[in-house]
Design a protein around this motif. Structure first.
Motif, PDB file in Angstrom:
ATOM      1  N   ARG A  79     -14.612   0.004   7.994  1.00  0.00           N
ATOM      2  CA  ARG A  79     -13.724   1.033   8.524  1.00  0.00           C
ATOM      3  C   ARG A  79     -13.859   2.315   7.725  1.00  0.00           C
ATOM      4  N   GLU A  80     -13.855   3.425   8.410  1.00  0.00           N
ATOM      5  CA  GLU A  80     -14.009   4.743   7.780  1.00  0.00           C
ATOM      6  C   GLU A  80     -12.779   5.058   6.924  1.00  0.00           C
ATOM      7  N   PHE A  81     -13.009   5.515   5.709  1.00  0.00           N
ATOM      8  CA  PHE A  81     -11.938   5.923   4.812  1.00  0.00           C
ATOM      9  C   PHE A  81     -11.601   7.366   5.144  1.00  0.00           C
ATOM     10  N   ASN A  82     -10.337   7.670   5.409  1.00  0.00           N
ATOM     11  CA  ASN A  82      -9.975   9.021   5.822  1.00  0.00           C
ATOM     12  C   ASN A  82      -8.851   9.598   4.955  1.00  0.00           C
ATOM     13  N   ALA A  83      -8.444  10.825   5.264  1.00  0.00           N
ATOM     14  CA  ALA A  83      -7.443  11.533   4.465  1.00  0.00           C
ATOM     15  C   ALA A  83      -6.079  10.837   4.502  1.00  0.00           C
ATOM     16  N   THR A  84      -5.748  10.218   5.609  1.00  0.00           N
ATOM     17  CA  THR A  84      -4.462   9.519   5.703  1.00  0.00           C
ATOM     18  C   THR A  84      -4.409   8.361   4.713  1.00  0.00           C
ATOM     19  N   GLN A  85      -5.493   7.620   4.606  1.00  0.00           N
ATOM     20  CA  GLN A  85      -5.528   6.520   3.646  1.00  0.00           C
ATOM     21  C   GLN A  85      -5.528   7.050   2.217  1.00  0.00           C
ATOM     22  N   ALA A  86      -6.187   8.164   1.990  1.00  0.00           N
ATOM     23  CA  ALA A  86      -6.233   8.762   0.651  1.00  0.00           C
ATOM     24  C   ALA A  86      -4.852   9.231   0.212  1.00  0.00           C
ATOM     25  N   ILE A  87      -4.127   9.907   1.108  1.00  0.00           N
ATOM     26  CA  ILE A  87      -2.788  10.397   0.724  1.00  0.00           C
ATOM     27  C   ILE A  87      -1.830   9.230   0.532  1.00  0.00           C
ATOM     28  N   PHE A  88      -2.053   8.132   1.250  1.00  0.00           N
ATOM     29  CA  PHE A  88      -1.224   6.948   1.048  1.00  0.00           C
ATOM     30  C   PHE A  88      -1.409   6.409  -0.375  1.00  0.00           C
ATOM     31  N   LEU A  89      -2.646   6.388  -0.862  1.00  0.00           N
ATOM     32  CA  LEU A  89      -2.896   5.957  -2.243  1.00  0.00           C
ATOM     33  C   LEU A  89      -2.132   6.850  -3.231  1.00  0.00           C
ATOM     34  N   CYS A  90      -2.193   8.166  -3.003  1.00  0.00           N
ATOM     35  CA  CYS A  90      -1.514   9.111  -3.897  1.00  0.00           C
ATOM     36  C   CYS A  90       0.000   8.925  -3.841  1.00  0.00           C
ATOM     37  N   GLU A  91       0.548   8.797  -2.645  1.00  0.00           N
ATOM     38  CA  GLU A  91       1.990   8.623  -2.479  1.00  0.00           C
ATOM     39  C   GLU A  91       2.469   7.371  -3.220  1.00  0.00           C
ATOM     40  N   HIS A  92       1.745   6.290  -3.068  1.00  0.00           N
ATOM     41  CA  HIS A  92       2.101   5.045  -3.732  1.00  0.00           C
ATOM     42  C   HIS A  92       2.067   5.204  -5.262  1.00  0.00           C
ATOM     43  N   ALA A  93       1.050   5.874  -5.784  1.00  0.00           N
ATOM     44  CA  ALA A  93       0.919   6.059  -7.239  1.00  0.00           C
ATOM     45  C   ALA A  93       2.028   6.952  -7.784  1.00  0.00           C
ATOM     46  N   ILE A  94       2.358   8.024  -7.064  1.00  0.00           N
ATOM     47  CA  ILE A  94       3.419   8.932  -7.520  1.00  0.00           C
ATOM     48  C   ILE A  94       4.751   8.196  -7.553  1.00  0.00           C
ATOM     49  N   LYS A  95       5.022   7.410  -6.541  1.00  0.00           N
ATOM     50  CA  LYS A  95       6.281   6.656  -6.523  1.00  0.00           C
ATOM     51  C   LYS A  95       6.345   5.665  -7.676  1.00  0.00           C
ATOM     52  N   GLN A  96       5.219   5.056  -8.029  1.00  0.00           N
ATOM     53  CA  GLN A  96       5.205   4.077  -9.103  1.00  0.00           C
ATOM     54  C   GLN A  96       5.467   4.696 -10.471  1.00  0.00           C
ATOM     55  N   VAL A  97       5.080   5.955 -10.685  1.00  0.00           N
ATOM     56  CA  VAL A  97       5.308   6.585 -11.991  1.00  0.00           C
ATOM     57  C   VAL A  97       6.675   7.251 -12.076  1.00  0.00           C
ATOM     58  N   SER A  98       7.425   7.296 -10.984  1.00  0.00           N
ATOM     59  CA  SER A  98       8.751   7.921 -11.026  1.00  0.00           C
ATOM     60  C   SER A  98       9.774   6.952 -11.620  1.00  0.00           C
ATOM     61  N   ARG A  99      10.909   7.489 -12.028  1.00  0.00           N
ATOM     62  CA  ARG A  99      11.963   6.660 -12.633  1.00  0.00           C
ATOM     63  C   ARG A  99      12.631   5.752 -11.588  1.00  0.00           C
ATOM     64  N   ASP A 100      12.710   6.230 -10.358  1.00  0.00           N
ATOM     65  CA  ASP A 100      13.348   5.467  -9.285  1.00  0.00           C
ATOM     66  C   ASP A 100      12.421   5.473  -8.064  1.00  0.00           C
ATOM     67  N   PRO A 101      11.452   4.551  -8.006  1.00  0.00           N
ATOM     68  CA  PRO A 101      10.453   4.561  -6.936  1.00  0.00           C
ATOM     69  C   PRO A 101      11.031   4.499  -5.524  1.00  0.00           C
ATOM     70  N   GLU A 102      12.160   3.815  -5.355  1.00  0.00           N
ATOM     71  CA  GLU A 102      12.743   3.687  -4.024  1.00  0.00           C
ATOM     72  C   GLU A 102      13.310   5.015  -3.523  1.00  0.00           C
ATOM     73  N   LYS A 103      13.760   5.874  -4.401  1.00  0.00           N
ATOM     74  CA  LYS A 103      14.367   7.152  -4.006  1.00  0.00           C
ATOM     75  C   LYS A 103      13.359   8.303  -4.015  1.00  0.00           C
ATOM     76  N   ALA A 104      12.168   8.080  -4.531  1.00  0.00           N
ATOM     77  CA  ALA A 104      11.165   9.155  -4.604  1.00  0.00           C
ATOM     78  C   ALA A 104      10.717   9.554  -3.212  1.00  0.00           C
ATOM     79  N   GLU A 105      10.540  10.860  -3.013  1.00  0.00           N
ATOM     80  CA  GLU A 105      10.063  11.386  -1.739  1.00  0.00           C
ATOM     81  C   GLU A 105       8.773  12.152  -1.983  1.00  0.00           C
ATOM     82  N   VAL A 106       7.726  11.750  -1.272  1.00  0.00           N
ATOM     83  CA  VAL A 106       6.436  12.414  -1.390  1.00  0.00           C
ATOM     84  C   VAL A 106       6.082  12.943   0.009  1.00  0.00           C
TER      85      VAL A 106
END
Length: 165
Positions: A79-106
Motif C-alpha cells: 500500500r502506498e504511504f501517503n501524507a495522511t498516514q505520515a501526519i497520523f504518525l506525528c499526531e500520535h507521537a505528539i500526544k505521547q510526549v504531552s502531559r495529558d495525551p487524552e486531552k492533547a489536540e493536534v
C-alpha cells in the motif's frame, strides 16, 4: 358411529378411532393410521433439512473461495504511504510526549516538505497544537515533525522548541 369401551383403560371411545385418546392403546379392528401420515412428514422434514444444509454448505464454500481469491480488491503491491498516514504518525507521537495525551489536540496541517520527506509544522502561521502545561492549563505549543516517505517512519520531532528525537 358407536361408543365402545377401551380394552386398556375402560373409558368410552369412538369405534372409528384408531387408538384411545386417553391411553393411546390401539382399537381392535382399526389399523393404526398415524404411521401412514408420519412417514411423509418425516420425509418432508428431511428434505427441508437437506435443502438448508446444502444452502449452508454452498455459502460456506463461496466464502472460502472469495477469501482465497482476496475478493479481487487486494493486490500484491504494498500500500502506498501517503501524507495522511505520515501526519497520523506525528499526531500520535505528539500526544505521547504531552502531559495529558487524552486531552492533547493536534490539528490537521498541510505537508510543507518535498521529495522523500513529509514535513508538518504547527506554529503561529498555522495552527498550534493544544497541550496541557505543568499547571494543567491548556496552551498552544509549536511543533515540527518530519517523516521519511521511503522509510515510512518519523525522522525528527520537536515540540515547544525541544527536540524529542
Amino acid at each position: 358411529m358407536a361408543l365402545i369401551n377401551c380394552k386398556e383403560c375402560g373409558k368410552q371411545i369412538s369405534d372409528q378411532a384408531s387408538s384411545c385418546p386417553h391411553c393411546g392403546a390401539p382399537v381392535a379392528g382399526n389399523p393404526p393410521a398415524p404411521s401412514a401420515t408420519v412417514a411423509p412428514l418425516a420425509a418432508e422434514s428431511v428434505r427441508k433439512t437437506s435443502t438448508y444444509k446444502y444452502i449452508l454448505y454452498g455459502t460456506l464454500v463461496l466464502l472460502v473461495a472469495i477469501s482465497c481469491m482476496g475478493g479481487g480488491k487486494t493486490s500484491n503491491t504494498p500500500r502506498e504511504f501517503n501524507a495522511t498516514q505520515a501526519i497520523f504518525l506525528c499526531e500520535h507521537a505528539i500526544k505521547q510526549v504531552s502531559r495529558d495525551p487524552e486531552k492533547a489536540e493536534v490539528p490537521m496541517v498541510s505537508n510543507v516538505g518535498s521529495g522523500d520527506e513529509y514535513v508538518f509544522v504547527w506554529g503561529p502561521q498555522t495552527k498550534l497544537t493544544r497541550l496541557r502545561n505543568g499547571l494543567g492549563l491548556e496552551v498552544g505549543v509549536p511543533a515540527v515533525c518530519k517523516v521519511s516517505h521511503a522509510q515510512k517512519k518519523m525522522t525528527s520531532l520537536s515540540v515547544d522548541g525541544k527536540t524529542i528525537f
